[in-house]
Design a protein around this motif. Sequence first.
Motif, PDB file in Angstrom:
ATOM      1  N   ILE A  43       0.809  -1.208   0.000  1.00 17.15           N
ATOM      2  CA  ILE A  43       0.000   0.000   0.000  1.00 17.15           C
ATOM      3  C   ILE A  43       0.850   1.268   0.000  1.00 17.15           C
ATOM      4  N   GLY A  44       2.088   1.159   0.517  1.00 15.07           N
ATOM      5  CA  GLY A  44       2.989   2.309   0.474  1.00 15.07           C
ATOM      6  C   GLY A  44       3.217   2.762  -0.964  1.00 15.07           C
ATOM      7  N   GLU A  45       3.362   1.780  -1.870  1.00 17.00           N
ATOM      8  CA  GLU A  45       3.577   2.131  -3.274  1.00 17.00           C
ATOM      9  C   GLU A  45       2.311   2.673  -3.922  1.00 17.00           C
ATOM     10  N   SER A  46       1.175   2.082  -3.554  1.00 18.44           N
ATOM     11  CA  SER A  46      -0.093   2.612  -4.068  1.00 18.44           C
ATOM     12  C   SER A  46      -0.242   4.081  -3.691  1.00 18.44           C
ATOM     13  N   ILE A  47       0.100   4.380  -2.449  1.00 20.82           N
ATOM     14  CA  ILE A  47      -0.071   5.754  -1.979  1.00 20.82           C
ATOM     15  C   ILE A  47       0.924   6.684  -2.675  1.00 20.82           C
ATOM     16  N   ALA A  48       2.156   6.161  -2.935  1.00 24.08           N
ATOM     17  CA  ALA A  48       3.191   7.009  -3.530  1.00 24.08           C
ATOM     18  C   ALA A  48       2.974   7.247  -5.022  1.00 24.08           C
ATOM     19  N   GLU A  49       2.066   6.471  -5.623  1.00 26.32           N
ATOM     20  CA  GLU A  49       1.894   6.538  -7.067  1.00 26.32           C
ATOM     21  C   GLU A  49       1.603   7.954  -7.578  1.00 26.32           C
ATOM     22  N   GLY A  50       0.724   8.647  -6.854  1.00 23.92           N
ATOM     23  CA  GLY A  50       0.381  10.007  -7.275  1.00 23.92           C
ATOM     24  C   GLY A  50       1.614  10.908  -7.302  1.00 23.92           C
ATOM     25  N   LEU A  51       2.474  10.742  -6.294  1.00 23.22           N
ATOM     26  CA  LEU A  51       3.695  11.552  -6.238  1.00 23.22           C
ATOM     27  C   LEU A  51       4.596  11.263  -7.428  1.00 23.22           C
ATOM     28  N   GLN A  84      13.289   8.753  -1.642  1.00 22.33           N
ATOM     29  CA  GLN A  84      13.359   8.875  -0.194  1.00 22.33           C
ATOM     30  C   GLN A  84      12.315   9.859   0.335  1.00 22.33           C
ATOM     31  N   GLU A  85      12.240  11.018  -0.332  1.00 25.36           N
ATOM     32  CA  GLU A  85      11.263  12.029   0.107  1.00 25.36           C
ATOM     33  C   GLU A  85       9.836  11.524  -0.047  1.00 25.36           C
ATOM     34  N   ARG A  86       9.625  10.797  -1.160  1.00 28.83           N
ATOM     35  CA  ARG A  86       8.291  10.242  -1.388  1.00 28.83           C
ATOM     36  C   ARG A  86       7.919   9.279  -0.271  1.00 28.83           C
ATOM     37  N   PHE A  87       8.885   8.428   0.108  1.00 30.23           N
ATOM     38  CA  PHE A  87       8.631   7.449   1.155  1.00 30.23           C
ATOM     39  C   PHE A  87       8.285   8.153   2.466  1.00 30.23           C
ATOM     40  N   GLU A  88       9.027   9.209   2.751  1.00 27.42           N
ATOM     41  CA  GLU A  88       8.745   9.939   3.994  1.00 27.42           C
ATOM     42  C   GLU A  88       7.360  10.564   3.975  1.00 27.42           C
ATOM     43  N   ARG A  89       7.010  11.076   2.793  1.00 28.03           N
ATOM     44  CA  ARG A  89       5.678  11.678   2.653  1.00 28.03           C
ATOM     45  C   ARG A  89       4.580  10.621   2.868  1.00 28.03           C
ATOM     46  N   VAL A  90       4.828   9.395   2.357  1.00 27.66           N
ATOM     47  CA  VAL A  90       3.865   8.307   2.545  1.00 27.66           C
ATOM     48  C   VAL A  90       3.683   8.011   4.033  1.00 27.66           C
ATOM     49  N   LEU A  91       4.803   7.941   4.750  1.00 31.99           N
ATOM     50  CA  LEU A  91       4.711   7.666   6.184  1.00 31.99           C
ATOM     51  C   LEU A  91       3.947   8.772   6.904  1.00 31.99           C
ATOM     52  N   GLU A  92       4.189   9.990   6.444  1.00 30.66           N
ATOM     53  CA  GLU A  92       3.502  11.136   7.045  1.00 30.66           C
ATOM     54  C   GLU A  92       1.979  11.023   6.882  1.00 30.66           C
ATOM     55  N   VAL A  93       1.514  10.711   5.654  1.00 29.81           N
ATOM     56  CA  VAL A  93       0.060  10.621   5.474  1.00 29.81           C
ATOM     57  C   VAL A  93      -0.499   9.385   6.168  1.00 29.81           C
ATOM     58  N   LEU A  94       0.288   8.308   6.239  1.00 35.14           N
ATOM     59  CA  LEU A  94      -0.190   7.130   6.964  1.00 35.14           C
ATOM     60  C   LEU A  94      -0.461   7.470   8.421  1.00 35.14           C
ATOM     61  N   SER A  95       0.450   8.233   9.028  1.00 36.86           N
ATOM     62  CA  SER A  95       0.217   8.570  10.429  1.00 36.86           C
ATOM     63  C   SER A  95      -0.962   9.533  10.564  1.00 36.86           C
ATOM     64  N   LYS A  96      -1.157  10.383   9.544  1.00 32.81           N
ATOM     65  CA  LYS A  96      -2.316  11.282   9.570  1.00 32.81           C
ATOM     66  C   LYS A  96      -3.643  10.521   9.643  1.00 32.81           C
ATOM     67  N   VAL A  97      -3.714   9.366   8.948  1.00 27.91           N
ATOM     68  CA  VAL A  97      -4.960   8.603   8.958  1.00 27.91           C
ATOM     69  C   VAL A  97      -4.952   7.509  10.021  1.00 27.91           C
ATOM     70  N   GLY A  98      -3.948   7.551  10.912  1.00 30.00           N
ATOM     71  CA  GLY A  98      -3.954   6.636  12.048  1.00 30.00           C
ATOM     72  C   GLY A  98      -3.392   5.259  11.750  1.00 30.00           C
ATOM     73  N   HIS A 156       2.902  -0.497   8.142  1.00 30.88           N
ATOM     74  CA  HIS A 156       1.789  -0.823   7.241  1.00 30.88           C
ATOM     75  C   HIS A 156       2.132  -0.564   5.777  1.00 30.88           C
ATOM     76  N   ALA A 157       3.081   0.328   5.531  1.00 35.86           N
ATOM     77  CA  ALA A 157       3.420   0.698   4.158  1.00 35.86           C
ATOM     78  C   ALA A 157       3.891  -0.496   3.337  1.00 35.86           C
ATOM     79  N   MET A 158       4.479  -1.496   3.987  1.00 37.36           N
ATOM     80  CA  MET A 158       5.011  -2.663   3.269  1.00 37.36           C
ATOM     81  C   MET A 158       3.951  -3.730   3.042  1.00 37.36           C
ATOM     82  N   ARG A 159       2.803  -3.566   3.616  1.00 37.86           N
ATOM     83  CA  ARG A 159       1.794  -4.629   3.550  1.00 37.86           C
ATOM     84  C   ARG A 159       0.911  -4.496   2.317  1.00 37.86           C
ATOM     85  N   TYR A 160       0.222  -5.590   2.022  1.00 39.55           N
ATOM     86  CA  TYR A 160      -0.655  -5.637   0.842  1.00 39.55           C
ATOM     87  C   TYR A 160      -2.115  -5.417   1.243  1.00 39.55           C
TER      88      TYR A 160
END
Lengths: 339, 329
Positions: free
Chosen positions: B117-125, B134-148, B153-157
């Motif tokens: 799901i981390g890659e799905s989320i990063a796709e738009g970027l 690297q920056e994209r990955f950090e941004r993904v982690l940031e939005v993941l924490s925003k939604v709780g 979780h980023a590595m999971r399917y």
Amino acid sequence: MHNDLNPLLEVQGLKTYFYTDDGVVKAVDGVDFHVNAREVLGLVGESGCGKSVTALSIMRLVDSPGKTVAGKILYEGRDLLSLDKSEMITIRGNRISMIFQQPQTSLNPVFTVGDQIVEVFQIHSQLSKKETWEKAVDLLQLVGIPDPERKAHAYPHEMSGGQAQRVMIAMALALKPQLLIADEPTTALDVTIQAQILNLLRDLRNHIESSIILITHDLGVIAEMADRVAIMYAGRIVEQTDVRTLFAQPLHPYTLGLIASVPVLGNVKEELATIPGNVPNLIDLPPGCRFASRCKAREKYGLSICTACEPDLLSVAEGHTVRCWLYQDGEGHKAPLSK
Amino acid sequence: MREQTNDKDLIQVEHLVKYYPVYGGVFRHVVAWVKAVDDVSFGIKEGETLGLVGESGCGKSTVGHTMLRLLAPTGGQVKFDGVDILAAPERTLKNIRRNLQIVFQDPFASLDPRLPIGESIAEGLKIHKIGTPQERFERVLEVLSKVGLEDYHAMRYPHEFSGGQRQRIGIARALVLQPQFIVLDEPVSALDVAIQAEVLNILKYLQRDLGLTYLFIAHNLAVVEHISDRVAVMYLGKIVELAGRDELFRNPLHPYTRALMSAIPIPDPTLKREQIILKGDVPSPLNPPPGCRFHPRCPQAMPICSQQEPEMQEAAPEQWVCCWLYQER
């Protein structure tokens, strides 16, 4: 009206398991409840709590890999689980019938709806084809299908969802069963159509005087329709009481959480209450109370027994049973917190 | 006459039309039109949630999809910050779309099952060529924490998540590009109540935190009331009533809004109320009734209703209604 001594249907210790490659899924794991004559029992719970499997078990419609492995389903004193196939057929559709969530997929697409209602009479009665067709048309009229004579010749795809559900109800009520099991009968329908169908069910119950087991996840539907309610969680009943007590004085922390999480029209809250965590895995159930990992009350009262030992479904007041350590002690007696 | 939109609005939808052709005959030519959205206008202020409510087939999702040009419009204008999205050339569309995102009803169907799901989320970027990996990955982690959700979780399917978590992922994916406006298309309809409450709370929190503007599409009036500032009620391709939340729910004017509200079961067994039970089904948008489209089911229909279509009127301050009961003939 309520006669608890002689319920119409009594389910005792029902267990229905599914034997999958991943392990045994304990979908229904020791369920007890009863339905009195002419009452609507609401069976409530979230997806996967076992409410539909309970209904299918009563109808003896559980398919492999599922199997009802224990319990009794007493109907008029006879255990449905001990009946053979042909005996069950005389009960199914005749004494106990069922309607499903997806009316359109429950009807046979290659027969007209009239033919499908006629089939019910052919299985259970000796009437002639002409008589049964007339009865089918009468039933369609009864459930509020406009122009029933013409619509009896229609195929399921020619009907809207609401009309198809009316046809299902007509089929289910054809032989005036004593018990109707309605499994999420309005979930797939729009609200204005849902209101029509619920209204119809209410009228028909008064008309035919049958009992209804209404399975739903919608507490609004329960409040409008049910006389008594059983709340299910992870394959077990956790609370059972009459509908007014349920909303006025819910006891089980899961029931409390469920009621608080529903947005209510005309009563806006800044934030809705939630139930943290997820439903436990039904293959590998935790010891103790199945709700313990999500229970806020357990933390609040610092109870340690919840994760060690499962509570019983215990009576806390007349007609009100709860499965929770807050209301019982280790010996199966009422604990101080109960009234 | 039509003043439902305002220049100060972030989103202005004007006379939006979406027809679907119906082909027939030997030569498969167009024999009819399904009028899914038929002249819909509304505005959404910055930071506001507009609820769009109606029954299945009323065209509410089509409005959301057409606004973002996920469906080609038949006519009308959708202005975002003054720029007409529907008239924008393809190459500028990508830039505009960064600011406009959508969350769908079925979170599972809208995630690629073979991508973590981390890659799905990063796709738009990636598509917008934003940042280094690297920056994209950090941004993904940031939005993941925003939604709780947690970092791991980023590595999971997708199949490893529950329905509620998947919908959070859908929200995270919409958030990653830092949009100003999000169309929420029935985001909680497929969820159990406890999970639904969780997702609604997150949506409200994110709106406050990030100053987002929402179009919240749903059929559940109680949910719409909970989350919206203003509400538009649709029936057969038209908006029949548009008002502030409190005005609409305290004093619904259109007979359809009233019927819709009285049809909602209320979880209170002591409540006794008169229900308005509408007769019949929603007619087909293929061949909508003449005059007011609601008149065949309307308990208050008058002779004029079947002859002439009413127009949107401001029947009370900020409360627009399309009904002959409130219109001078």
